[in-house]
Every structure is written in C-alpha cells, then in structure tokens.
Design a protein around this motif. Sequence first.
Motif, mmCIF file in Angstrom:
data_model
loop_
_atom_site.group_PDB
_atom_site.id
_atom_site.type_symbol
_atom_site.label_atom_id
_atom_site.label_comp_id
_atom_site.label_asym_id
_atom_site.label_seq_id
_atom_site.Cartn_x
_atom_site.Cartn_y
_atom_site.Cartn_z
ATOM 1 N N UNK A 146 0.833 -1.206 0.000
ATOM 2 C CA UNK A 146 0.000 0.000 0.000
ATOM 3 C C UNK A 146 0.869 1.258 0.000
ATOM 4 N N UNK A 147 1.903 1.281 0.816
ATOM 5 C CA UNK A 147 2.796 2.440 0.869
ATOM 6 C C UNK A 147 3.482 2.659 -0.477
ATOM 7 N N UNK A 148 3.984 1.588 -1.069
ATOM 8 C CA UNK A 148 4.655 1.702 -2.360
ATOM 9 C C UNK A 148 3.729 2.229 -3.442
ATOM 10 N N UNK A 149 2.512 1.693 -3.493
ATOM 11 C CA UNK A 149 1.557 2.160 -4.496
ATOM 12 C C UNK A 149 1.139 3.602 -4.225
ATOM 13 N N UNK A 150 0.840 3.916 -2.978
ATOM 14 C CA UNK A 150 0.430 5.285 -2.618
ATOM 15 C C UNK A 150 1.523 6.291 -2.949
ATOM 16 N N UNK A 151 2.753 5.960 -2.574
ATOM 17 C CA UNK A 151 3.870 6.864 -2.851
ATOM 18 C C UNK A 151 4.076 7.030 -4.356
ATOM 19 N N UNK A 152 3.976 5.919 -5.079
ATOM 20 C CA UNK A 152 4.178 5.970 -6.526
ATOM 21 C C UNK A 152 3.081 6.719 -7.255
ATOM 22 N N UNK A 153 1.866 6.618 -6.763
ATOM 23 C CA UNK A 153 0.739 7.292 -7.416
ATOM 24 C C UNK A 153 0.675 8.778 -7.090
ATOM 25 N N UNK B 183 -0.981 10.645 -5.015
ATOM 26 C CA UNK B 183 -2.312 11.232 -4.929
ATOM 27 C C UNK B 183 -3.225 10.914 -6.090
ATOM 28 N N UNK B 184 -2.688 10.326 -7.133
ATOM 29 C CA UNK B 184 -3.525 9.939 -8.276
ATOM 30 C C UNK B 184 -4.126 8.570 -7.993
ATOM 31 N N UNK B 185 -4.995 8.122 -8.873
ATOM 32 C CA UNK B 185 -5.704 6.857 -8.680
ATOM 33 C C UNK B 185 -5.652 6.045 -9.977
ATOM 34 N N UNK C 146 -7.044 3.359 -4.028
ATOM 35 C CA UNK C 146 -5.910 3.373 -4.952
ATOM 36 C C UNK C 146 -6.326 3.096 -6.389
ATOM 37 N N UNK C 147 -7.455 2.415 -6.562
ATOM 38 C CA UNK C 147 -7.945 2.076 -7.899
ATOM 39 C C UNK C 147 -9.466 1.972 -7.856
ATOM 40 N N UNK C 148 -10.084 2.234 -8.983
ATOM 41 C CA UNK C 148 -11.535 2.101 -9.050
ATOM 42 C C UNK C 148 -11.965 0.636 -8.991
ATOM 43 N N UNK C 149 -11.165 -0.237 -9.620
ATOM 44 C CA UNK C 149 -11.475 -1.673 -9.655
ATOM 45 C C UNK C 149 -10.224 -2.479 -9.378
ATOM 46 N N UNK C 150 -10.412 -3.575 -8.684
ATOM 47 C CA UNK C 150 -9.331 -4.532 -8.455
ATOM 48 C C UNK C 150 -9.744 -5.863 -9.079
#
Length: 181
Positions: free
Chosen positions: A23-30, A32-34, A57-61
């Motif tokens: 979650x941290x890696x994705x949040x940091x990489x994004x 603030x984007x989704x 982090x995403x609209x769909x998983x």
Amino acid sequence: RFVFGLCNDENYRDESLSLAELKTGLSDGLKGKKLDIIGFDCCLMNCVDLCSDLYGLADYSVLSQEIVSGTGLDYDGWMTPIREDPRLSSEKIATLMAETYVAENSRGRNASTATMTVIASEKMPAVMQAANNFSSALTSLMETNLAGVVRLRGQLTSFGEFLDEDASDLVDVSDMCDALI
C-alpha cells in the motif's frame, strides 16, 4: 499460520512485501492519483485485508481467491477488445480480465479452481463494516460454542489448501456467513 506477504523476491529467499509495504509503495508511486484498474496475476489475493488496503488506490481490483494457474491472466484475451474499442470502460476491461482468465482456465487441471473476481473499490467501506460486524459475532460465538465453529469450519469452502498441509487457512467468508445465519 501467518501469511508472510506477496510479490516474492526470487533473488532473496523469504523476502516479500507486506500488505502495508504494498500500500505504501503504491500510494507513494501514485502521488495522490488513482488507477482505473489494479490487477494481480498471482495466487490467493482476493481477501478482505488486501481489498481494504487497496481502497482508494484504484476504481477496480481484479484478483483471484484461489491458486492462479501458471499461465495467469489471458492478456491477449482482454487486451484485444481494448485495441478494437479503446473507449471501453474500466469496469468492462476489469470484467474482461476476469472472464477471459476463467474461460482460459476452466478446463482440465485448473477447472475447479479457476477464479478471478472484480472488486469495485466504492463497495469496500460497506464490505469492511460487514466484515467487522461478522468478526465480532464470530468472536462471541467462539466464546460460547467453539466446538460448533470448528466443526462448521471443516465444512466450508477453502482456498489454497492443496499447496501443502501448512497452507494458510483461507476460507470463503460469504460461505461462512451463510452457514452461521
């Protein structure tokens, strides 16, 4: 048994990401984007914990609750329609990812375990509230009827159990809720 993580590093024995690290890696990489869609082409990912951590982090998983076959997602199967119609909605693309995987893997050795699910992120708060309510009810029931809960557990749908006898105890929570009601 403790679930150690995901995205195993093949260069370093027993190294993987925890859900918090993912979650941290994705949040940091994004920043603030989704993402429109996040898909996991790996085993045993469709669990409440992971879906909750991915919230926002995403609209769909797109994830499987079972062991994913060695062939994984059918990339040609779901990317071809995008090439033919680039205006496809994210929901439709996520659905194609799941449907083509199941279609490709629903015969032969993988037939009984071919699962892939689309989770709409907007539904996760309600799912988490229901999971918390269920957890509280199950805790109370275990305090008064542990033997009954253990007996019931043996009758529920399990995932990943054929990996080895020490596999994590992953169970279909919906199946468990239905059985307890």
